[in-house]
Design a protein around this motif. Structure first.
Motif, short mmCIF file in Angstrom:
data_model
loop_
_atom_site.label_atom_id
_atom_site.label_comp_id
_atom_site.label_asym_id
_atom_site.label_seq_id
_atom_site.Cartn_x
_atom_site.Cartn_y
_atom_site.Cartn_z
N GLN B 80 0.83 -1.21 0.00
CA GLN B 80 0.00 0.00 0.00
C GLN B 80 0.87 1.25 0.00
O GLN B 80 1.82 1.35 0.78
CB GLN B 80 -0.87 0.05 1.26
CG GLN B 80 -2.08 -0.86 1.22
CD GLN B 80 -2.96 -0.61 2.44
OE1 GLN B 80 -2.47 -0.29 3.51
NE2 GLN B 80 -4.26 -0.74 2.26
N ILE B 81 0.52 2.18 -0.88
CA ILE B 81 1.21 3.48 -0.88
C ILE B 81 0.16 4.57 -0.71
O ILE B 81 -0.85 4.58 -1.42
CB ILE B 81 1.98 3.71 -2.20
CG1 ILE B 81 3.19 2.79 -2.28
CG2 ILE B 81 2.44 5.17 -2.31
CD1 ILE B 81 3.99 2.97 -3.57
N ILE B 138 -3.04 1.93 -4.21
CA ILE B 138 -2.51 3.30 -4.14
C ILE B 138 -3.63 4.16 -3.56
O ILE B 138 -4.72 4.24 -4.13
CB ILE B 138 -2.12 3.84 -5.53
CG1 ILE B 138 -1.14 2.91 -6.24
CG2 ILE B 138 -1.57 5.27 -5.43
CD1 ILE B 138 0.25 2.89 -5.68
N ILE B 139 -3.37 4.80 -2.43
CA ILE B 139 -4.38 5.65 -1.78
C ILE B 139 -4.02 7.11 -2.05
O ILE B 139 -2.95 7.58 -1.65
CB ILE B 139 -4.41 5.40 -0.26
CG1 ILE B 139 -4.68 3.93 0.03
CG2 ILE B 139 -5.45 6.28 0.41
CD1 ILE B 139 -4.35 3.51 1.45
N ALA B 152 -4.97 14.55 -8.40
CA ALA B 152 -5.37 13.16 -8.14
C ALA B 152 -5.89 12.50 -9.42
O ALA B 152 -5.50 11.37 -9.73
CB ALA B 152 -6.44 13.13 -7.05
N HIS B 153 -6.74 13.21 -10.16
CA HIS B 153 -7.27 12.63 -11.41
C HIS B 153 -6.14 12.39 -12.42
O HIS B 153 -6.16 11.40 -13.15
CB HIS B 153 -8.32 13.56 -12.02
CG HIS B 153 -9.58 13.66 -11.20
ND1 HIS B 153 -10.28 12.55 -10.77
CD2 HIS B 153 -10.26 14.72 -10.72
CE1 HIS B 153 -11.34 12.94 -10.08
NE2 HIS B 153 -11.35 14.25 -10.03
N TYR B 154 -5.17 13.30 -12.44
CA TYR B 154 -4.04 13.13 -13.36
C TYR B 154 -3.24 11.87 -12.98
O TYR B 154 -2.86 11.09 -13.85
CB TYR B 154 -3.14 14.38 -13.33
CG TYR B 154 -1.98 14.28 -14.29
CD1 TYR B 154 -2.14 14.58 -15.64
CD2 TYR B 154 -0.73 13.85 -13.86
CE1 TYR B 154 -1.09 14.45 -16.53
CE2 TYR B 154 0.33 13.72 -14.74
CZ TYR B 154 0.14 14.03 -16.06
OH TYR B 154 1.20 13.90 -16.95
N VAL B 155 -3.03 11.70 -11.68
CA VAL B 155 -2.29 10.52 -11.22
C VAL B 155 -3.07 9.24 -11.57
O VAL B 155 -2.48 8.25 -12.01
CB VAL B 155 -2.03 10.61 -9.69
CG1 VAL B 155 -1.49 9.30 -9.14
CG2 VAL B 155 -1.06 11.74 -9.38
N THR B 167 -7.51 4.20 -4.77
CA THR B 167 -8.60 4.73 -3.93
C THR B 167 -8.25 6.16 -3.52
O THR B 167 -7.13 6.62 -3.71
CB THR B 167 -8.77 3.88 -2.66
OG1 THR B 167 -7.52 3.85 -1.97
CG2 THR B 167 -9.22 2.48 -2.98
N ARG B 168 -9.22 6.85 -2.98
CA ARG B 168 -8.93 8.19 -2.44
C ARG B 168 -9.59 8.35 -1.08
O ARG B 168 -10.49 7.58 -0.74
CB ARG B 168 -9.43 9.28 -3.39
CG ARG B 168 -10.94 9.38 -3.50
CD ARG B 168 -11.34 10.80 -3.85
NE ARG B 168 -12.77 10.93 -4.13
CZ ARG B 168 -13.71 11.02 -3.20
NH1 ARG B 168 -13.40 10.92 -1.92
NH2 ARG B 168 -14.97 11.16 -3.52
#
Lengths: 251, 204
Positions: B80-81, B138-139, B152-155, B167-168
């Motif tokens: 998890q990151i 990936i959080i 976040a959307h770009y990532v 996830t966010r």
């Protein structure tokens, strides 16, 4: 000096530790900057997000001073689009275009109302077509309206398919066929009444059309490029268009 | 009024966040009055930190070792990151003790106003880390701002195609928050993210 006006947040730059210089697009005073004490702090952070509508009170000793704002939130548009990448880029692109294109303290009341309508429309389907029409409205507001009603060559208002990248006038499919590589595509939804649905390919074509003229007529003379958010918006729609054309081909 | 050394000290202290010229003067006086118990230990600590603290080559955290203590800790979940904007965000999540995975510091957010583009952020390194076969989730813990969520959307786009769950963090009511004082956007986000309450509880 003091006035009260409605304003849409276009940008916020941190000033010192807790203050911010906020750029508002106000109805009667145009794009107007002001210092917000505590504007970069935690309490105010949500209020000064780009796209939010505020009731602003501006005060300064002299009219040419930067002055300071005291604002109250009226409608929060940013929070409603945070989870949707396309709408979020659309909102950021609209604010970015206005921040770059509007001269300071020059009122554009009708554009303000059009922008407010655009922001309210982000919650509805068909917002992307409205966004392209809003950019056409911006270009017209700055004195470079495109003529998409009739063909620049034949004068006909039928079968319009292209736009001249130099004059901004529509060209019919037959008259433009020999020069199609040098002309911009005129998507069907821009010829139809507002509200007609457009697919991703048409939205992409519409954004490329308005982007060309925003750069050529509005931002280019100020030696400015289109905002990064708008470039990403085009990329996202182009990607959607590629996926939908691929799925149509496969089915 | 004072010697150049003290003026220099005041000027430097005044550059620290939260300190203006007046409070810097007070802090300088306080340090000089408590030379043995505060000033000299502070000088030693600052010298040691300046010479030993470096940026972790894996996650971008600050620590005196590279990889940092979190990245080198075998007890942390390597699958998890948690992606954060700044080191201060990493420290905030660590304070909560709610996350036992590893981190990735982007070093900011996409911002046209500040001239920050994707190449200025540590996104390529994140994509490389996400490509590790052991990686599961990936959080995205970027701020709930236009710029934070745009990043976040770009990532998410850059991570598309990799076999990891992205996830966010949830948006909504803060603990201790009163509805009457919440802004419309937070309330709307909280309503959209509502979830069922189980009468069985979580006691297992």
């Amino acid at each position: 000096m003091e006035w009260i006006d409605d304003g849409i947040v276009l940008a916020r730059r941190r000033h010192g530790e807790a203050a911010a210089i906020v750029s508002l697009f106000t109805r009667a005073h145009g794009r107007h900057l002001g210092l917000v004490r505590g504007g970069a702090g935690r309490r105010a952070a949500g209020v000064y997000e780009a796209g939010n509508l505020l009731r602003a009170r501006w005060r300064a000793r002299l009219s040419e001073h930067l002055g300071s704002y005291a604002c109250e939130p009226v409608e929060g548009f940013a929070a409603g689009v945070l989870d949707d990448p396309l709408r979020l880029e659309g909102l950021a692109a609209a604010c970015g275009v206005l921040e770059l294109a509007l001269a300071e303290r020059e009122p554009h009341e009708s554009l303000f109302d059009a922008t407010l309508e655009l922001l309210r429309g982000f919650a509805r389907p068909g917002w992307a077509g409205d966004y392209v029409r809003w950019e056409l409205r911006c270009i017209a507001e700055f004195g470079f309206g495109l003529d998409l009603e009739r063909c620049a060559v034949s004068g006909t208002n039928h079968d319009l398919a292209f736009v001249s990248p130099r004059s901004g006038r529509a060209v019919s499919a037959s008259a433009g066929a020999p020069y199609r590589d040098r002309l911009l595509a005129l998507p069907a939804f821009l010829k139809a009444p507002a509200g007609d649905p457009a697919d991703a390919a048409e939205i992409t074509a519409g954004l490329l059309l308005t982007g060309h003229f925003l750069e050529r007529f509005v931002l280019g003379p100020q030696r400015r490029a289109l905002p990064a958010a708008r470039t990403r918006l085009v990329d996202r729609w182009r990607h959607s268009a590629t996926i939908s054309s691929r799925s149509t081909r496969d089915s | 009024m004072t010697g150049p050394e003290i003026e220099r000290l005041i000027q430097l202290l005044a550059r620290l966040p939260g300190l203006g010229p007046r409070s810097a003067r007070r802090a300088a006086l306080h340090l000089l009055k408590r030379r043995e118990v505060l000033f000299l230990p502070l000088v030693e600590a600052m010298t040691a930190a300046a010479s030993s603290v470096r940026t972790c080559s894996v996650c971008g955290n600050l620590d005196s070792c590279d990889p940092c203590t979190i990245c080198a800790n075998p007890k942390r979940d390597p699958s998890q990151i948690c992606v954060v904007e700044e080191i201060a965000d990493l420290w905030a999540i660590e304070r909560s003790a709610a996350f036992r995975g590893r981190y990735h510091v982007l070093g900011g957010v996409l911002s046209a106003l500040d001239g920050v583009g994707p190449d200025d952020l540590s996104i390529a390194a994140l994509v490389r880390r996400a490509g590790d076969p052991a990686m599961k989730e990936i959080i995205l813990a970027t701020n709930a701002t236009v710029e934070g969520q745009t990043t976040a959307h770009y990532v998410v786009d850059r991570l598309a195609g990799l076999p990891v769950r992205v996830t966010r963090l949830a948006h909504g009511l803060p603990v201790g928050g009163e509805l009457d004082y919440l802004d419309d956007g937070t309330l709307a986000a909280a309503l959209q993210s509502r979830r069922a309450i189980s009468s069985a509880g979580g006691g297992g």
